[in-house]
Scaffold this motif. Sequence first.
Motif, mmCIF file in Angstrom:
data_model
loop_
_atom_site.group_PDB
_atom_site.id
_atom_site.type_symbol
_atom_site.label_atom_id
_atom_site.label_comp_id
_atom_site.label_asym_id
_atom_site.label_seq_id
_atom_site.Cartn_x
_atom_site.Cartn_y
_atom_site.Cartn_z
ATOM 1 N N ILE A 1 -18.567 5.681 17.466
ATOM 2 C CA ILE A 1 -17.280 5.659 17.100
ATOM 3 C C ILE A 1 -16.159 5.428 18.279
ATOM 4 N N ARG A 2 -16.207 5.761 19.270
ATOM 5 C CA ARG A 2 -15.240 5.726 20.447
ATOM 6 C C ARG A 2 -15.827 4.136 21.081
ATOM 7 N N ARG A 3 -16.763 3.920 21.021
ATOM 8 C CA ARG A 3 -17.312 2.569 21.465
ATOM 9 C C ARG A 3 -16.791 1.316 20.639
ATOM 10 N N ARG A 4 -16.898 1.817 19.358
ATOM 11 C CA ARG A 4 -16.401 0.461 18.450
ATOM 12 C C ARG A 4 -14.985 0.564 18.409
ATOM 13 N N ALA A 5 -14.366 1.661 18.507
ATOM 14 C CA ALA A 5 -12.690 1.774 18.546
ATOM 15 C C ALA A 5 -12.123 0.976 19.957
ATOM 16 N N ALA A 6 -12.998 0.927 21.130
ATOM 17 C CA ALA A 6 -12.408 0.497 22.342
ATOM 18 C C ALA A 6 -12.329 -1.145 22.279
ATOM 19 N N ARG B 1 -20.104 10.392 17.665
ATOM 20 C CA ARG B 1 -18.946 10.427 18.105
ATOM 21 C C ARG B 1 -18.778 9.144 19.410
ATOM 22 N N ALA B 2 -19.934 8.805 20.377
ATOM 23 C CA ALA B 2 -20.026 7.854 21.167
ATOM 24 C C ALA B 2 -19.974 6.648 20.327
ATOM 25 N N VAL C 1 -32.626 9.541 13.589
ATOM 26 C CA VAL C 1 -31.712 10.601 13.335
ATOM 27 C C VAL C 1 -30.575 10.464 14.465
ATOM 28 N N ILE C 2 -29.499 10.613 14.091
ATOM 29 C CA ILE C 2 -28.245 10.563 14.589
ATOM 30 C C ILE C 2 -27.425 11.571 14.708
#
Length: 71
Positions: A66-71, A63-64, A56-57
């Motif tokens: 997504i932010r980690r992959r975008a960085a 959001r975390a 379960v996410i």
Amino acid sequence: MTKRPREYAAEILQMQGREERARALAAVPAQFRAMVEAHVRTHFALKAKPKAAPTVITPEMARALIRRRAA
């Protein structure tokens, strides 16, 4: 009286070396050998795998990620 398959498996699981366990498995009566082998293989497979992560996410986790992959 013969032993039960789980008794053979318990004895095999207490042995230390792989070769020793293979010899003990070869000594198990043919009618029980497949069942005992499956039990021993399952034991070692479960022992080797760590517990699975939760499936379960939560929105915060998403959001975390997504932010980690975008960085």
